[in-house]
Design a protein around this motif. Structure first.
Motif, mmCIF file in Angstrom:
data_model
loop_
_atom_site.group_PDB
_atom_site.id
_atom_site.type_symbol
_atom_site.label_atom_id
_atom_site.label_comp_id
_atom_site.label_asym_id
_atom_site.label_seq_id
_atom_site.Cartn_x
_atom_site.Cartn_y
_atom_site.Cartn_z
ATOM 1 N N ASN A 1 0.835 -1.203 0.000
ATOM 2 C CA ASN A 1 0.000 0.000 0.000
ATOM 3 C C ASN A 1 0.872 1.256 0.000
ATOM 4 O O ASN A 1 2.096 1.181 -0.111
ATOM 5 C CB ASN A 1 -0.961 -0.007 1.183
ATOM 6 N N SER A 2 0.238 2.416 0.134
ATOM 7 C CA SER A 2 0.966 3.686 0.044
ATOM 8 C C SER A 2 1.962 3.879 1.184
ATOM 9 O O SER A 2 2.903 4.642 1.059
ATOM 10 C CB SER A 2 -0.032 4.850 0.034
ATOM 11 N N THR A 3 1.774 3.168 2.286
ATOM 12 C CA THR A 3 2.695 3.288 3.421
ATOM 13 C C THR A 3 3.794 2.228 3.392
ATOM 14 O O THR A 3 4.616 2.156 4.291
ATOM 15 C CB THR A 3 1.928 3.173 4.749
ATOM 16 N N GLY A 4 3.752 1.377 2.362
ATOM 17 C CA GLY A 4 4.767 0.344 2.238
ATOM 18 C C GLY A 4 4.412 -0.972 2.885
ATOM 19 O O GLY A 4 5.221 -1.900 2.923
ATOM 20 N N LYS A 5 3.175 -1.084 3.399
ATOM 21 C CA LYS A 5 2.749 -2.338 4.021
ATOM 22 C C LYS A 5 2.596 -3.425 2.959
ATOM 23 O O LYS A 5 1.909 -3.242 1.958
ATOM 24 C CB LYS A 5 1.421 -2.154 4.756
ATOM 25 N N ALA A 6 3.248 -4.559 3.184
ATOM 26 C CA ALA A 6 3.141 -5.677 2.249
ATOM 27 C C ALA A 6 1.957 -6.555 2.625
ATOM 28 O O ALA A 6 1.577 -6.658 3.791
ATOM 29 C CB ALA A 6 4.428 -6.495 2.263
ATOM 30 N N VAL A 7 1.385 -7.201 1.631
ATOM 31 C CA VAL A 7 0.245 -8.089 1.845
ATOM 32 C C VAL A 7 0.769 -9.507 2.031
ATOM 33 O O VAL A 7 1.537 -10.007 1.206
ATOM 34 C CB VAL A 7 -0.726 -8.029 0.651
ATOM 35 N N ARG A 8 0.355 -10.167 3.108
ATOM 36 C CA ARG A 8 0.765 -11.552 3.353
ATOM 37 C C ARG A 8 -0.338 -12.531 2.991
ATOM 38 O O ARG A 8 -0.086 -13.590 2.415
ATOM 39 C CB ARG A 8 1.156 -11.729 4.825
ATOM 40 N N ALA A 9 -1.571 -12.190 3.352
ATOM 41 C CA ALA A 9 -2.708 -13.076 3.085
ATOM 42 C C ALA A 9 -3.985 -12.250 3.204
ATOM 43 O O ALA A 9 -4.018 -11.240 3.908
ATOM 44 C CB ALA A 9 -2.726 -14.239 4.071
ATOM 45 N N ILE A 10 -5.023 -12.693 2.518
ATOM 46 C CA ILE A 10 -6.326 -12.032 2.581
ATOM 47 C C ILE A 10 -7.387 -13.107 2.778
ATOM 48 O O ILE A 10 -7.537 -14.004 1.940
ATOM 49 C CB ILE A 10 -6.625 -11.233 1.302
#
Length: 265
Positions: A206-215
């Protein structure tokens, strides 16, 4: 994904919500111990969110000569199928993790119109924060804990990258025995209907650099507005001056989660 979403024939998706959690003291009924004392009125906040539609399209242009030079297969039919496939794939990606384009890109699918589940607010989602160095077992334990707070519909699906699936299937104990014999076993531990590999998740931030691990989400809790109908609009045009065929496939749509705490991401 697109087959599981809730489809609505409106140009806007409107959501109203308030927190009536039984664990919130402000909403509990009160005792009246002393006769003649004034009763206390309840105050609570009602919030709303409106999601508008945006256009998503796929356009192809080719020389008319091509249609007559390729005779081994129906090139026009193949091209139109490719357009439909890529349009659906882009919409599905925008719903799950956003389209990945920069915010100032002229071609970005507006995230205020098609709201990515992975980066929606904490009203609608339950944050899943795991470091990149967490073991496969730690990642699964955290998901199991967060699953208890899930308030969505039925059993959700778990969307993860292929790397995460591989990490679970190759995890071993101190004796060298595999911890999870199949991905179905992982789904069972998480009380999920299925585990779905999504390659694009591995590059989603996202815009803050948070990576997605699972949804983790049940797509029935995501509404997709389709005011022009579920089928994309088709248009074609022939330019006499330059002898070119143009084909356009487009859809007017918007989307958003409509159930609070219905996704873990």
């Amino acid at each position: 994904m697109l087959g599981g979403v809730k489809k609505v024939p409106f140009t806007k998706i409107k959501s109203l919500w308030t927190d009536l959690s039984p664990f919130t003291g402000d909403h509990r009924a009160l005792g009246y111990p002393v006769l003649g004392e004034q009763k206390v009125a309840e105050d609570f906040e009602i919030l709303n969110r409106v999601t508008d539609c945006t256009w998503i399209y796929k356009k192809q242009t080719l020389d008319r000569d091509v249609l007559f030079q390729i005779t081994s297969f129906n090139f026009l039919s193949w091209m139109q199928q490719e357009m439909g496939l890529m349009l659906n794939q882009e919409l599905a990606r925008a719903i799950l993790i956003g389209d990945g384009r920069l915010s100032n890109s002229a071609y970005k699918i507006k995230e205020t119109c098609v709201r990515p589940i992975a980066f929606d607010s904490d009203v609608w989602t339950i944050p899943y924060n795991m470091s990149e160095t967490a073991t496969a077992d730690d990642a699964l334990d955290e998901l199991i804990k967060l699953r208890s707070g899930y308030q969505g519909s039925g059993n959700p699906s778990l969307f993860v990258s292929g790397d995460q699936v591989s990490a679970w299937l190759t995890a071993k104990n101190s004796l060298g025995e595999r911890l999870y014999k199949s991905i179905a076993e992982v789904a069972s531990l998480l009380r999920c209907a299925e585990v779905v590999e999504v390659p694009q998740i591995s590059v989603a931030v996202n815009s803050t650099g948070k990576a997605v691990r699972a949804i983790m989400v049940n797509m029935a809790d995501y509404a997709l507005s389709l005011p022009t109908g579920s089928a994309a609009l088709k248009d074609s045009r022939f330019d006499l001056d330059i002898n070119k065929e143009s084909y356009l496939l487009q859809s007017l749509t918007g989307g958003a989660l409509i159930t609070p705490k219905s996704a873990i991401c």
